[in-house]
Scaffold this motif. Structure first.
Motif, mmCIF file in Angstrom:
data_model
loop_
_atom_site.group_PDB
_atom_site.id
_atom_site.type_symbol
_atom_site.label_atom_id
_atom_site.label_comp_id
_atom_site.label_asym_id
_atom_site.label_seq_id
_atom_site.Cartn_x
_atom_site.Cartn_y
_atom_site.Cartn_z
ATOM 1 N N GLU A 244 3.499 32.856 7.157
ATOM 2 C CA GLU A 244 4.178 31.579 7.093
ATOM 3 C C GLU A 244 5.634 31.663 7.520
ATOM 4 O OE1 GLU A 244 2.801 32.671 3.149
ATOM 5 O OE2 GLU A 244 3.411 33.980 4.761
ATOM 6 N N ASP A 245 5.926 32.460 8.532
ATOM 7 C CA ASP A 245 7.282 32.480 9.086
ATOM 8 C C ASP A 245 7.686 31.062 9.497
ATOM 9 O OD1 ASP A 245 9.390 34.564 10.485
ATOM 10 O OD2 ASP A 245 9.146 32.719 11.638
ATOM 11 N N GLY A 246 8.969 30.757 9.354
ATOM 12 C CA GLY A 246 9.450 29.420 9.679
ATOM 13 C C GLY A 246 9.128 28.984 11.094
ATOM 14 N N LEU A 249 5.413 28.076 11.384
ATOM 15 C CA LEU A 249 5.114 26.747 10.852
ATOM 16 C C LEU A 249 5.639 25.655 11.776
ATOM 17 C CD1 LEU A 249 5.787 27.328 7.043
ATOM 18 C CD2 LEU A 249 3.604 27.417 8.271
ATOM 19 N N ARG A 250 6.793 25.901 12.412
ATOM 20 C CA ARG A 250 7.303 24.920 13.381
ATOM 21 C C ARG A 250 6.319 24.786 14.552
ATOM 22 N NH1 ARG A 250 12.700 26.137 16.676
ATOM 23 N NH2 ARG A 250 13.554 26.331 14.562
ATOM 24 N N ALA A 253 3.402 22.726 13.525
ATOM 25 C CA ALA A 253 3.780 21.309 13.461
ATOM 26 C C ALA A 253 3.874 20.694 14.858
ATOM 27 C CB ALA A 253 5.109 21.159 12.721
ATOM 28 N N VAL A 305 0.441 21.146 7.468
ATOM 29 C CA VAL A 305 1.630 21.982 7.655
ATOM 30 C C VAL A 305 2.891 21.355 7.051
ATOM 31 C CG1 VAL A 305 2.208 21.102 9.972
ATOM 32 C CG2 VAL A 305 2.926 23.400 9.295
ATOM 33 N N SER A 306 3.023 20.029 7.107
ATOM 34 C CA SER A 306 4.234 19.383 6.601
ATOM 35 C C SER A 306 4.400 19.632 5.100
ATOM 36 C CB SER A 306 4.189 17.883 6.894
ATOM 37 O OG SER A 306 5.352 17.255 6.397
ATOM 38 N N GLN A 309 5.247 23.335 4.552
ATOM 39 C CA GLN A 309 6.638 23.653 4.895
ATOM 40 C C GLN A 309 7.570 23.309 3.732
ATOM 41 O OE1 GLN A 309 6.659 21.407 8.647
ATOM 42 N NE2 GLN A 309 7.532 23.217 9.649
ATOM 43 N N MET A 312 7.271 25.986 1.105
ATOM 44 C CA MET A 312 7.941 27.227 1.508
ATOM 45 C C MET A 312 9.463 27.103 1.410
ATOM 46 S SD MET A 312 5.750 29.534 2.024
ATOM 47 C CE MET A 312 4.887 28.730 0.659
ATOM 48 N N ARG A 313 9.989 25.941 1.764
ATOM 49 C CA ARG A 313 11.435 25.747 1.641
ATOM 50 C C ARG A 313 11.875 25.904 0.189
ATOM 51 N NH1 ARG A 313 10.761 21.821 5.866
ATOM 52 N NH2 ARG A 313 10.306 20.216 4.327
#
Length: 319
Positions: A244-246, A249-250, A253, A305-306, A309, A312-313
């Motif tokens: 789940e690296d940022g 995930l981007r 999305a 994913v939204s 995310q 994860m944040r």
């Protein structure tokens, strides 16, 4: 003189309290989690360790990230921890097959857990992490979803010396067996992120007909994502990843990455630390007969994913 003695008394009491506090801190036993590479994946794991430490303040709990991702560096770290007489070590061994002697040395002096990548031939008390063969099968299903008509795929990973890498590839091959997706090769980078991206760029340059790129470790998929975008091959080359690296995930999305198989590193950290506390308190009932505590995976795609995310944040901010 009496007045001077009375004035000195609070200072003496303060010094005594400080010494008592220091002695109590020194009496705390230390539990360490040794990871294999620097990545956001392990930052999430650290949050699990932090939670465990809040619940067990009579222990010091720490995470150690190697300066370089190598078995030799892990061995150096372990030697230092044993010299400090830590009570327990959880580790994601980089090369478990060639680290048995080192791991057994840990087990003879402290509690030894493995996480993320197992070392079943060692004397570890338990493995806490993903069933990587099953995770590989899940990735294989995502590959078939990405290429319903078949095609050519390339896999990318740090090293095939790690059990989790071998087991994920095994699961992928099992899932793809008899189908029409052909794995051209597996490219390794020895946890060198610049090399990881060069591997992808080279693949895109050399294989004009490549259809799918698969990242097996947390940092591999972001490198694939950046290389594919840099080459202007979005949509033409499909991507399936792990973790789940940022950037991963981007990419999901944006629709550049089809999906990613995510683990639960928070649970790796939390359950490893709580488990070692139990073990040191002579509670072994939580360990299954096969000495494996399996943490399930999830599939993250554009549909969820939204929400993920946001989760994860919050975890990365320590909420």
């Amino acid at each position: 003189m009496k007045r001077r003695s009375l004035l000195a008394m609070p200072a003496a009491l303060g010094l005594g309290a400080a010494l008592t506090t220091r002695a109590q801190a020194q009496e705390k036993r230390t539990l360490a989690f040794v990871v294999n590479v620097s990545a956001d994946f392990w930052t999430i794991c650290r949050r699990g360790i932090d939670k465990a430490n809040r619940e067990h303040t009579d222990f010091n709990m720490e995470m150690i990230v190697p300066g370089q991702a190598s078995a030799a560096e892990q061995r150096r770290i372990v030697d230092e921890l044993l010299a400090r007489k830590v009570a327990g070590i959880a580790i994601s061994p980089i090369n478990p097959a060639n680290s048995t002697e080192m791991l057994n040395r840990v087990a003879s002096q402290a509690v030894l857990f493995t996480s993320d990548s197992d070392a079943p031939n060692s004397n570890r008390a338990v493995y806490i992490g993903t069933d990587n063969v099953a995770a590989g099968r899940e990735a294989g299903k995502q590959m078939k979803r990405a290429l319903p008509n078949g095609g050519k795929a390339m896999l990318f990973v740090g090293t095939m010396d790690a059990d989790n890498a071998r087991e994920r590839v095994q699961g992928i091959r099992e899932e793809l067996q008899g189908g029409n997706i052909n794995i051209v090769d597996i490219r390794t980078d020895e946890s060198d992120i610049a090399r990881a991206q060069r591997n992808v760029e080279d693949t895109l340059a050399r294989y004009a007909d490549i259809n799918l790129l698969v990242g097996l470790w947390a940092y591999n998929t972001p490198q694939i994502y950046q290389a594919v975008k840099g080459a202007g091959r979005e949509g033409k080359v499909k991507i399936v990843g792990f973790d789940e690296d940022g950037l991963t995930l981007r990419g999901v999305a944006e629709g550049v990455i089809e999906s990613t198989v995510v683990q639960q590193p928070f649970e790796f950290g939390y359950q490893s630390m709580v488990g070692m506390v139990k073990y040191l308190n002579n509670d072994r009932g939580f360990i299954p007969a096969n000495k494996q505590i399996i943490i399930p995976t999830r599939i993250i795609d554009k549909s969820n994913v939204s929400e993920f995310q946001g989760q994860m944040r919050d975890l990365l901010r320590g909420r």
